[in-house]
Design a protein around this motif. Sequence first.
Motif, PDB file in Angstrom:
ATOM      1  N   ARG A  10      10.907  12.082  -2.219  1.00 47.73           N
ATOM      2  CA  ARG A  10      12.267  11.986  -1.689  1.00 47.73           C
ATOM      3  C   ARG A  10      12.301  11.498  -0.252  1.00 47.73           C
ATOM      4  N   ARG A  11      11.169  11.521   0.412  1.00 48.27           N
ATOM      5  CA  ARG A  11      11.105  11.033   1.797  1.00 48.27           C
ATOM      6  C   ARG A  11      10.077   9.909   1.853  1.00 48.27           C
ATOM      7  N   ILE A  12      10.556   8.726   2.193  1.00 51.71           N
ATOM      8  CA  ILE A  12       9.690   7.557   2.243  1.00 51.71           C
ATOM      9  C   ILE A  12       9.794   6.923   3.622  1.00 51.71           C
ATOM     10  N   VAL A  13       8.629   6.665   4.201  1.00 53.11           N
ATOM     11  CA  VAL A  13       8.565   5.880   5.432  1.00 53.11           C
ATOM     12  C   VAL A  13       8.054   4.504   5.041  1.00 53.11           C
ATOM     13  N   ILE A  14       8.786   3.487   5.418  1.00 56.85           N
ATOM     14  CA  ILE A  14       8.332   2.125   5.183  1.00 56.85           C
ATOM     15  C   ILE A  14       7.751   1.622   6.497  1.00 56.85           C
ATOM     16  N   ASP A  15       6.434   1.466   6.488  1.00 58.98           N
ATOM     17  CA  ASP A  15       5.695   0.999   7.666  1.00 58.98           C
ATOM     18  C   ASP A  15       5.780  -0.521   7.682  1.00 58.98           C
ATOM     19  N   CYS A  16       6.570  -1.051   8.590  1.00 55.26           N
ATOM     20  CA  CYS A  16       6.833  -2.494   8.652  1.00 55.26           C
ATOM     21  C   CYS A  16       5.862  -3.239   9.566  1.00 55.26           C
ATOM     22  N   ASP A  64       0.868  -1.169   0.000  1.00 53.68           N
ATOM     23  CA  ASP A  64       0.000   0.000   0.000  1.00 53.68           C
ATOM     24  C   ASP A  64       0.910   1.225   0.000  1.00 53.68           C
ATOM     25  N   VAL A  65       0.643   2.162  -0.891  1.00 53.22           N
ATOM     26  CA  VAL A  65       1.414   3.395  -0.958  1.00 53.22           C
ATOM     27  C   VAL A  65       0.447   4.553  -0.802  1.00 53.22           C
ATOM     28  N   ARG A  66       0.760   5.428   0.135  1.00 54.90           N
ATOM     29  CA  ARG A  66      -0.064   6.637   0.266  1.00 54.90           C
ATOM     30  C   ARG A  66       0.842   7.843   0.411  1.00 54.90           C
ATOM     31  N   VAL A  82       4.171   7.014   2.489  1.00 60.05           N
ATOM     32  CA  VAL A  82       4.232   5.871   3.394  1.00 60.05           C
ATOM     33  C   VAL A  82       3.999   4.633   2.546  1.00 60.05           C
ATOM     34  N   VAL A  83       4.947   3.716   2.588  1.00 58.94           N
ATOM     35  CA  VAL A  83       4.846   2.451   1.857  1.00 58.94           C
ATOM     36  C   VAL A  83       4.683   1.359   2.907  1.00 58.94           C
ATOM     37  N   THR A  84       3.587   0.606   2.790  1.00 52.43           N
ATOM     38  CA  THR A  84       3.294  -0.438   3.764  1.00 52.43           C
ATOM     39  C   THR A  84       3.277  -1.798   3.083  1.00 52.43           C
ATOM     40  N   PRO A  85       4.364  -2.553   3.203  1.00 52.54           N
ATOM     41  CA  PRO A  85       4.345  -3.930   2.715  1.00 52.54           C
ATOM     42  C   PRO A  85       3.660  -4.821   3.763  1.00 52.54           C
TER      43      PRO A  85
END
Length: 126
Positions: A54-60, A17-19, A26-29
Amino acid sequence: MDRGTPDGARRKQLTIDVRRTEAGAVVTPAGELDHHSADTLRGSLEQCLADGVRRIVIDCSALEFCDSTGLNVLLATRLTAESAGGQIHLAAMRPIVARVFEITGAGSVFTVHDTLDDALAALPAD
Protein backbone atom coordinates in the motif's frame (compact mmCIF):
# COMPACT_ATOMS: atom_id res chain seq x y z
CA MET A 1 20.32 12.21 -37.37
CA ASP A 2 21.04 8.64 -38.45
CA ARG A 3 17.96 7.65 -40.44
CA GLY A 4 19.27 4.09 -40.77
CA THR A 5 18.98 3.44 -37.04
CA PRO A 6 15.68 1.93 -35.90
CA ASP A 7 13.73 4.19 -33.53
CA GLY A 8 14.08 1.70 -30.67
CA ALA A 9 17.88 1.81 -30.88
CA ARG A 10 17.94 5.49 -29.90
CA ARG A 11 15.72 5.04 -26.84
CA LYS A 12 17.14 3.85 -23.56
CA GLN A 13 15.19 0.70 -22.68
CA LEU A 14 13.23 0.93 -19.44
CA THR A 15 14.09 -1.53 -16.70
CA ILE A 16 12.25 -1.81 -13.41
CA ASP A 17 13.68 -2.90 -10.07
CA VAL A 18 11.24 -3.63 -7.25
CA ARG A 19 12.35 -4.27 -3.71
CA ARG A 20 10.25 -4.71 -0.62
CA THR A 21 10.95 -2.65 2.48
CA GLU A 22 9.55 -2.67 5.98
CA ALA A 23 7.17 0.12 5.02
CA GLY A 24 6.19 -1.05 1.52
CA ALA A 25 8.13 -1.19 -1.73
CA VAL A 26 10.66 0.83 -3.68
CA VAL A 27 10.13 0.76 -7.44
CA THR A 28 13.07 2.05 -9.46
CA PRO A 29 12.46 2.64 -13.16
CA ALA A 30 15.68 3.18 -15.11
CA GLY A 31 15.83 4.55 -18.65
CA GLU A 32 13.08 6.27 -20.61
CA LEU A 33 9.45 6.14 -19.53
CA ASP A 34 7.35 6.82 -22.61
CA HIS A 35 4.50 5.38 -24.67
CA HIS A 36 6.75 2.47 -25.69
CA SER A 37 7.64 1.47 -22.13
CA ALA A 38 4.80 2.67 -19.91
CA ASP A 39 3.18 -0.77 -19.75
CA THR A 40 6.35 -2.17 -18.20
CA LEU A 41 6.09 0.24 -15.27
CA ARG A 42 2.31 -0.13 -15.09
CA GLY A 43 2.68 -3.90 -14.75
CA SER A 44 5.22 -3.62 -11.93
CA LEU A 45 3.13 -1.10 -10.01
CA GLU A 46 -0.07 -3.11 -10.48
CA GLN A 47 1.73 -6.21 -9.21
CA CYS A 48 2.85 -4.37 -6.08
CA LEU A 49 -0.70 -3.29 -5.38
CA ALA A 50 -2.04 -6.78 -6.12
CA ASP A 51 0.48 -8.18 -3.63
CA GLY A 52 -1.01 -5.93 -0.96
CA VAL A 53 1.69 -3.26 -0.95
CA ARG A 54 0.00 0.00 0.00
CA ARG A 55 3.01 2.30 0.29
CA ILE A 56 5.20 2.65 -2.77
CA VAL A 57 8.18 4.91 -3.26
CA ILE A 58 9.11 5.45 -6.88
CA ASP A 59 12.83 6.16 -6.99
CA CYS A 60 13.22 8.40 -10.04
CA SER A 61 17.01 8.76 -9.76
CA ALA A 62 17.66 6.56 -12.82
CA LEU A 63 14.71 7.83 -14.85
CA GLU A 64 16.13 9.71 -17.83
CA PHE A 65 12.88 10.80 -19.47
CA CYS A 66 9.14 10.77 -18.80
CA ASP A 67 6.45 11.67 -21.31
CA SER A 68 2.70 12.15 -20.81
CA THR A 69 2.00 8.42 -21.09
CA GLY A 70 4.44 7.68 -18.28
CA LEU A 71 2.99 10.50 -16.23
CA ASN A 72 -0.50 9.05 -16.70
CA VAL A 73 0.71 5.67 -15.41
CA LEU A 74 1.98 7.35 -12.24
CA LEU A 75 -1.21 9.39 -11.80
CA ALA A 76 -3.46 6.35 -12.28
CA THR A 77 -1.38 4.30 -9.84
CA ARG A 78 -1.62 7.09 -7.27
CA LEU A 79 -5.41 7.09 -7.54
CA THR A 80 -5.60 3.30 -7.24
CA ALA A 81 -3.26 3.23 -4.24
CA GLU A 82 -5.05 6.07 -2.47
CA SER A 83 -8.48 4.50 -3.01
CA ALA A 84 -7.12 1.42 -1.21
CA GLY A 85 -5.71 3.51 1.64
CA GLY A 86 -2.19 3.56 0.24
CA GLN A 87 0.37 6.14 -0.77
CA ILE A 88 2.68 6.81 -3.68
CA HIS A 89 5.77 8.93 -3.03
CA LEU A 90 8.27 10.08 -5.64
CA ALA A 91 11.95 10.52 -4.89
CA ALA A 92 15.15 11.85 -6.43
CA MET A 93 13.79 13.25 -9.69
CA ARG A 94 16.29 14.41 -12.26
CA PRO A 95 15.65 17.95 -13.52
CA ILE A 96 14.37 16.78 -16.93
CA VAL A 97 11.75 14.57 -15.26
CA ALA A 98 10.90 17.14 -12.59
CA ARG A 99 10.22 19.64 -15.38
CA VAL A 100 7.41 17.46 -16.77
CA PHE A 101 5.78 17.41 -13.34
CA GLU A 102 6.24 21.16 -13.00
CA ILE A 103 4.81 22.01 -16.42
CA THR A 104 1.76 19.78 -16.00
CA GLY A 105 1.12 20.59 -12.35
CA ALA A 106 1.31 16.89 -11.49
CA GLY A 107 3.95 17.58 -8.89
CA SER A 108 1.30 19.14 -6.68
CA VAL A 109 -0.66 15.87 -6.38
CA PHE A 110 2.32 13.73 -5.39
CA THR A 111 4.48 13.78 -2.31
CA VAL A 112 7.92 14.43 -3.79
CA HIS A 113 11.16 13.97 -1.86
CA ASP A 114 14.66 15.14 -2.74
CA THR A 115 16.21 11.76 -1.89
CA LEU A 116 15.17 8.14 -1.56
CA ASP A 117 16.20 8.18 2.10
CA ASP A 118 13.88 11.13 2.74
CA ALA A 119 11.00 9.30 1.07
CA LEU A 120 11.58 6.11 3.03
CA ALA A 121 11.80 8.05 6.29
CA ALA A 122 8.41 9.66 5.53
CA LEU A 123 6.63 6.31 5.27
CA PRO A 124 5.24 4.87 8.47
CA ALA A 125 6.15 1.24 9.15
CA ASP A 126 3.25 -1.20 9.24
